[in-house]
Design an enzyme around this catalytic site. Structure first.
Site, PDB file in Angstrom:
ATOM      1  N   ASP A 115       0.850  -1.195   0.000  1.00 39.02           N
ATOM      2  CA  ASP A 115       0.000   0.000   0.000  1.00 39.02           C
ATOM      3  C   ASP A 115       0.885   1.243   0.000  1.00 39.02           C
ATOM      4  O   ASP A 115       1.854   1.314   0.762  1.00 39.02           O
ATOM      5  CB  ASP A 115      -0.924  -0.018   1.232  1.00 39.02           C
ATOM      6  CG  ASP A 115      -2.050   0.991   1.112  1.00 39.02           C
ATOM      7  OD1 ASP A 115      -1.763   2.197   0.939  1.00 39.02           O
ATOM      8  OD2 ASP A 115      -3.213   0.585   1.186  1.00 39.02           O
ATOM      9  N   HIS A 120     -16.142   2.868   4.040  1.00 36.95           N
ATOM     10  CA  HIS A 120     -14.813   3.491   3.892  1.00 36.95           C
ATOM     11  C   HIS A 120     -14.022   2.962   2.700  1.00 36.95           C
ATOM     12  O   HIS A 120     -12.805   3.028   2.706  1.00 36.95           O
ATOM     13  CB  HIS A 120     -13.978   3.341   5.177  1.00 36.95           C
ATOM     14  CG  HIS A 120     -14.671   3.857   6.392  1.00 36.95           C
ATOM     15  ND1 HIS A 120     -14.835   5.204   6.647  1.00 36.95           N
ATOM     16  CD2 HIS A 120     -15.288   3.221   7.406  1.00 36.95           C
ATOM     17  CE1 HIS A 120     -15.510   5.365   7.768  1.00 36.95           C
ATOM     18  NE2 HIS A 120     -15.804   4.182   8.254  1.00 36.95           N
ATOM     19  N   GLN A 121     -14.726   2.458   1.687  1.00 37.61           N
ATOM     20  CA  GLN A 121     -14.013   2.037   0.477  1.00 37.61           C
ATOM     21  C   GLN A 121     -13.754   3.260  -0.400  1.00 37.61           C
ATOM     22  O   GLN A 121     -14.684   4.021  -0.696  1.00 37.61           O
ATOM     23  CB  GLN A 121     -14.835   1.001  -0.305  1.00 37.61           C
ATOM     24  CG  GLN A 121     -14.105   0.465  -1.539  1.00 37.61           C
ATOM     25  CD  GLN A 121     -14.917  -0.606  -2.268  1.00 37.61           C
ATOM     26  OE1 GLN A 121     -16.089  -0.820  -1.976  1.00 37.61           O
ATOM     27  NE2 GLN A 121     -14.285  -1.255  -3.226  1.00 37.61           N
ATOM     28  N   HIS A 133     -10.463  -5.265  -2.852  1.00 31.80           N
ATOM     29  CA  HIS A 133      -9.120  -5.445  -2.308  1.00 31.80           C
ATOM     30  C   HIS A 133      -9.191  -5.828  -0.841  1.00 31.80           C
ATOM     31  O   HIS A 133     -10.072  -5.376  -0.114  1.00 31.80           O
ATOM     32  CB  HIS A 133      -8.257  -4.194  -2.484  1.00 31.80           C
ATOM     33  CG  HIS A 133      -8.876  -2.927  -1.965  1.00 31.80           C
ATOM     34  ND1 HIS A 133      -9.831  -2.235  -2.664  1.00 31.80           N
ATOM     35  CD2 HIS A 133      -8.676  -2.246  -0.815  1.00 31.80           C
ATOM     36  CE1 HIS A 133     -10.192  -1.179  -1.977  1.00 31.80           C
ATOM     37  NE2 HIS A 133      -9.510  -1.151  -0.831  1.00 31.80           N
ATOM     38  N   PHE A 134      -8.263  -6.661  -0.454  1.00 33.47           N
ATOM     39  CA  PHE A 134      -8.074  -7.011   0.951  1.00 33.47           C
ATOM     40  C   PHE A 134      -6.841  -6.264   1.449  1.00 33.47           C
ATOM     41  O   PHE A 134      -5.808  -6.256   0.774  1.00 33.47           O
ATOM     42  CB  PHE A 134      -7.839  -8.520   1.130  1.00 33.47           C
ATOM     43  CG  PHE A 134      -9.073  -9.353   0.951  1.00 33.47           C
ATOM     44  CD1 PHE A 134      -9.535  -9.680  -0.314  1.00 33.47           C
ATOM     45  CD2 PHE A 134      -9.764  -9.826   2.051  1.00 33.47           C
ATOM     46  CE1 PHE A 134     -10.673 -10.448  -0.480  1.00 33.47           C
ATOM     47  CE2 PHE A 134     -10.904 -10.595   1.894  1.00 33.47           C
ATOM     48  CZ  PHE A 134     -11.363 -10.907   0.629  1.00 33.47           C
ATOM     49  N   HIS A 135      -6.963  -5.646   2.617  1.00 36.55           N
ATOM     50  CA  HIS A 135      -5.802  -5.061   3.285  1.00 36.55           C
ATOM     51  C   HIS A 135      -5.256  -6.095   4.263  1.00 36.55           C
ATOM     52  O   HIS A 135      -6.007  -6.599   5.107  1.00 36.55           O
ATOM     53  CB  HIS A 135      -6.195  -3.840   4.131  1.00 36.55           C
ATOM     54  CG  HIS A 135      -6.806  -2.693   3.394  1.00 36.55           C
ATOM     55  ND1 HIS A 135      -6.098  -1.561   3.080  1.00 36.55           N
ATOM     56  CD2 HIS A 135      -8.070  -2.484   2.946  1.00 36.55           C
ATOM     57  CE1 HIS A 135      -6.898  -0.698   2.464  1.00 36.55           C
ATOM     58  NE2 HIS A 135      -8.102  -1.242   2.373  1.00 36.55           N
TER      59      HIS A 135
HETATM   60  P1  5GP Z   1      -9.899   1.531   0.640  1.00 33.17           P
HETATM   61  O1  5GP Z   1     -10.156   2.726   1.520  1.00 33.17           O
HETATM   62  O2  5GP Z   1     -10.550   1.670  -0.710  1.00 33.17           O
HETATM   63  O3  5GP Z   1     -10.253   0.226   1.320  1.00 33.17           O
HETATM   64  O4  5GP Z   1      -8.329   1.480   0.464  1.00 33.17           O
HETATM   65  C1  5GP Z   1      -7.673   1.803  -0.731  1.00 33.17           C
HETATM   66  C2  5GP Z   1      -6.191   1.687  -0.464  1.00 33.17           C
HETATM   67  O5  5GP Z   1      -5.506   1.776  -1.690  1.00 33.17           O
HETATM   68  C3  5GP Z   1      -5.628   2.776   0.465  1.00 33.17           C
HETATM   69  O6  5GP Z   1      -5.028   2.161   1.595  1.00 33.17           O
HETATM   70  C4  5GP Z   1      -4.623   3.509  -0.405  1.00 33.17           C
HETATM   71  O7  5GP Z   1      -3.469   3.905   0.310  1.00 33.17           O
HETATM   72  C5  5GP Z   1      -4.297   2.467  -1.479  1.00 33.17           C
HETATM   73  N1  5GP Z   1      -3.915   3.062  -2.754  1.00 33.17           N
HETATM   74  C6  5GP Z   1      -4.609   3.987  -3.451  1.00 33.17           C
HETATM   75  N2  5GP Z   1      -3.968   4.292  -4.593  1.00 33.17           N
HETATM   76  C7  5GP Z   1      -2.836   3.537  -4.613  1.00 33.17           C
HETATM   77  C8  5GP Z   1      -1.761   3.403  -5.557  1.00 33.17           C
HETATM   78  O8  5GP Z   1      -1.711   4.061  -6.606  1.00 33.17           O
HETATM   79  N3  5GP Z   1      -0.782   2.517  -5.246  1.00 33.17           N
HETATM   80  C9  5GP Z   1      -0.812   1.773  -4.103  1.00 33.17           C
HETATM   81  N4  5GP Z   1       0.208   0.923  -3.898  1.00 33.17           N
HETATM   82  N5  5GP Z   1      -1.809   1.866  -3.199  1.00 33.17           N
HETATM   83  C10 5GP Z   1      -2.811   2.744  -3.454  1.00 33.17           C
END
Ligand code: 5GP
Length: 144
Positions: free
Chosen positions: A32, A94-95, A101-103
């Site tokens: 990330d 909070h997406q 995607h999985f964190h």
């Molecule tokens: P969400 O809030 O949608 O669950 O999380 C999206 C995640 O994608 C965030 O943690 C953000 O830092 C990550 N992210 C967004 N754009 C990019 C990118 O261009 N490259 C990478 N490696 N991570 C990204």
């Protein structure tokens, strides 16, 4: 699937660089860019789709097959002994990037993830009604 292109499509296409952790025919994992903790890794299906429930069985199975291995690698590489697996579906959840995607967020003590958890109490009297609806929904879902 008619979902819109996101930044993750550009990463999948190699148009935007990433620090690749893992890749197979169905899955890509990368660091990330704004990590909540050291080792914060994203795991995405190559199939485009905003929400987990939209994924094909094959894409979902491919994610499930590799997630435990990726969690083990993140733990071993970072020394973390605890982690959160977070998967947001929808703006209210909070997406921000509308591609599944999985964190994998290793926990190293006081780091960047806060989880509010204001739990209620299950109403056992109303549970059967909810169960009936859930069972009906499952029965009507051709994929289950
Ligand atoms: P969400 O809030 O949608 O669950 O999380 C999206 C995640 O994608 C965030 O943690 C953000 O830092 C990550 N992210 C967004 N754009 C990019 C990118 O261009 N490259 C990478 N490696 N991570 C990204």
């Amino acid at each position: 699937m008619s979902d819109h292109e996101t930044i993750f499509d550009k990463i999948l296409a190699g148009e935007i660089p990433c620090h690749r952790v893992y890749e197979d025919d169905h899955v890509l994992a990368f660091l990330d860019v704004n990590p909540l903790s050291h080792g914060h890794t994203l795991v995405i299906p190559k199939q485009r789709g905003a929400f987990l429930h939209q994924l094909s069985d094959d894409a979902a199975a491919a994610l499930g097959r590799v997630l435990p291995r990726l969690c083990r690698a993140v733990m071993q590489a970072t020394g973390a002994t605890a982690y959160n697996l977070l998967q947001n579906n929808g703006r209210q959840a909070h997406q921000e990037v509308m591609h599944v995607h999985f964190h994998i967020i290793p926990r190293h003590g006081a780091d960047g993830l806060g989880v509010g958890w204001s739990a209620g109490q299950l109403d056992h009297g109303k549970a059967p009604e909810l169960l009936a609806k859930l069972h009906r929904a499952l029965a009507e879902d051709a994929d289950v």
